[in-house]
Design a protein around this motif. Structure first.
Motif, PDB file in Angstrom:
ATOM      1  N   GLU A 266       4.361  75.224  26.294  1.00 30.61           N
ATOM      2  CA  GLU A 266       4.650  74.551  27.557  1.00 30.61           C
ATOM      3  C   GLU A 266       5.196  75.533  28.587  1.00 30.61           C
ATOM      4  O   GLU A 266       4.817  75.512  29.763  1.00 30.61           O
ATOM      5  N   ASP A 269       2.333  77.690  29.771  1.00 34.00           N
ATOM      6  CA  ASP A 269       1.456  76.955  30.678  1.00 34.00           C
ATOM      7  C   ASP A 269       2.094  76.817  32.057  1.00 34.00           C
ATOM      8  O   ASP A 269       1.421  76.927  33.090  1.00 34.00           O
ATOM      9  N   TYR A 270       3.414  76.619  32.075  1.00 29.87           N
ATOM     10  CA  TYR A 270       4.109  76.506  33.362  1.00 29.87           C
ATOM     11  C   TYR A 270       4.041  77.825  34.134  1.00 29.87           C
ATOM     12  O   TYR A 270       3.741  77.849  35.330  1.00 29.87           O
ATOM     13  N   THR A 282       3.120  70.404  32.961  1.00 30.99           N
ATOM     14  CA  THR A 282       4.126  70.334  31.911  1.00 30.99           C
ATOM     15  C   THR A 282       5.516  70.242  32.523  1.00 30.99           C
ATOM     16  O   THR A 282       5.689  70.199  33.736  1.00 30.99           O
TER      17      THR A 282
END
Length: 419
Positions: A266, A269-270, A282
């Motif tokens: 996460e 992805d951020y 996310t």
């Protein structure tokens, strides 16, 4: 000698003259509108009417230069024909928190009209003078009856080689006019079409902010992925050792590996979403509210955490809360990586004026870890990045041996209303 005639042999010189001539021709549609005031004052002397037409014509040309699209077109043409490296005006943006955002000063707004006026004036001067000289150069070799008249004076060379020399001189003078006009436009373009000093400062500030954001994201990624890999390595070793003797503990360790890996994904992805300027789907970066989850993963890795939390942690928000979480994460990661077992003391004190963070873990005295103040901070990029993060928040940091067999990380961050 060769250096002196080199500009005459360059195609860019005549491309610049073409650019100047296009500016002159583009101003012709405004000339009929500039002649309208003479209809209102037909009895004015011819000289007054000519001056009036020129003044109105200049005002109309300058008004065209106030349009933003005009500046973009002029910059594109100057880059193409003048070969002048000019940045795109859309790339020069003022930071959102700077004064006068999106509103250039009066001097900046007048730079494009001034360029357009000089562009048109040089274009007409080059076209008329160069055109007359070129026509004279073509006409003079055809006999004594041909001549060149300018400002009441006539040049009529004798037939033969003299006429050819005069014709060549006219052609060379026309080429020199092209060189002068092109060089003048090239000198003016960066000063009038390029970014102003205020725009350059704004662009430098924007680049500095972008670099700071990249550094922050690098720290975020290092802290998150580094902690996850360290914790997962230890948890995998623990699961392998107790797999047969204690399947329940092994499953708990594997479940912790899965949860920590998901959290790291996460975070990754951020960060990638921010780098690509895409909205992240996310959760936002971790804050002190995620500290209990971090301590749980620490316990699943086989470490004993002894937290001591005091004060209202909910009042710590924004940048300060995110930085505090990453500082504690880096300290706990180093405790797992370099520690020698034993309990890890974690202390967080939220006061009205400061936020105090402390991580104390046991080290092996025989290995020298904890006895050399420089050994621990330089073991990787984590501690230098942590020190930089604390410095940007105007905080204080201490990292070094604490007694004979312990290492202490102590950070004090000032609490501000804007945090």
């Amino acid at each position: 000698m060769i250096w002196g005639i080199r500009p005459l042999l360059r195609g860019s010189t005549y491309a610049g003259m073409l650019f100047a001539s296009c500016g002159a021709l583009a101003s012709l549609p405004l000339l009929p509108f500039a002649m309208l005031p003479t209809r209102l004052w037909p009895s004015a002397p011819y000289g007054v009417q000519a001056v009036l037409v020129l003044l109105v014509w200049a005002v109309l040309i300058g008004a065209v230069g106030l349009a933003r699209s005009t500046r973009r077109v002029l910059i594109a043409c100057a880059r193409r024909l003048l070969r002048v490296p000019l940045p795109d005006p859309l790339a020069v943006r003022r930071p959102a928190n700077s004064p006068g955002t999106g509103r250039p000063s009066g001097a900046d707004r007048l730079r494009t009209p001034l360029w357009l006026l000089l562009h048109v004036a040089l274009g007409w001067t080059g076209a008329l003078v160069g055109g007359v000289l070129m026509l004279g150069g073509l006409a003079l070799p055809f006999g004594a009856e041909a001549g060149l008249s300018l400002f009441g004076r006539t040049v009529r060379p004798e037939p033969g080689w003299q006429s050819w020399v005069a014709a060549l001189g006219c052609v060379l003078l026309a080429a020199v006019v092209c060189v002068v006009v092109t060089k003048a436009l090239r000198w003016l373009a960066p000063r009038l079409l390029g970014p102003s000093p205020a725009e350059r400062l704004a662009l430098a500030a924007e680049r500095e902010l972008a670099l700071a954001e990249r550094n922050r994201l690098a720290h975020e990624l290092h802290d998150s992925i580094g902690h996850t890999l360290t914790a997962n390595t230890i948890q995998a070793a623990v699961a392998g050792e107790v797999l047969s003797a204690d399947p329940v503990a092994a499953r708990a360790a594997l479940r912790s590996i899965e949860e920590s890996a998901r959290a790291a994904l996460e975070d990754l992805d951020y960060v990638l979403g921010v780098l690509r300027e895409q909205p992240a789907e996310t959760a936002p970066p971790r804050t002190l509210a995620d500290l209990p989850e971090l301590l749980d993963r620490l316990r699943h890795a086989g470490a004993v955490a002894e937290p001591e939390l005091s004060g209202d942690l909910a009042q710590v928000q924004g940048t300060l809360s995110r930085a505090a979480y990453r500082i504690l994460q880096e300290g706990l990661t180093n405790a797992l990586r370099h520690g020698a077992g034993g309990p890890i003391e974690v202390r967080v004190v939220a006061a009205s004026d400061a936020l105090e963070l402390r991580v104390i873990n046991r080290t092996e005295a025989a290995t020298g870890i904890g006895t050399d103040p420089g050994a621990f901070p330089t073991s990787g990029r984590g501690m230098p990045g942590l020190a930089e993060r604390v410095r940007l928040l105007h905080g204080e940091i201490e990292a070094g041996p604490h007694g004979p067999q312990h290492w202490r990380l102590a950070v004090r961050l000032p609490v501000r209303v804007s945090a």
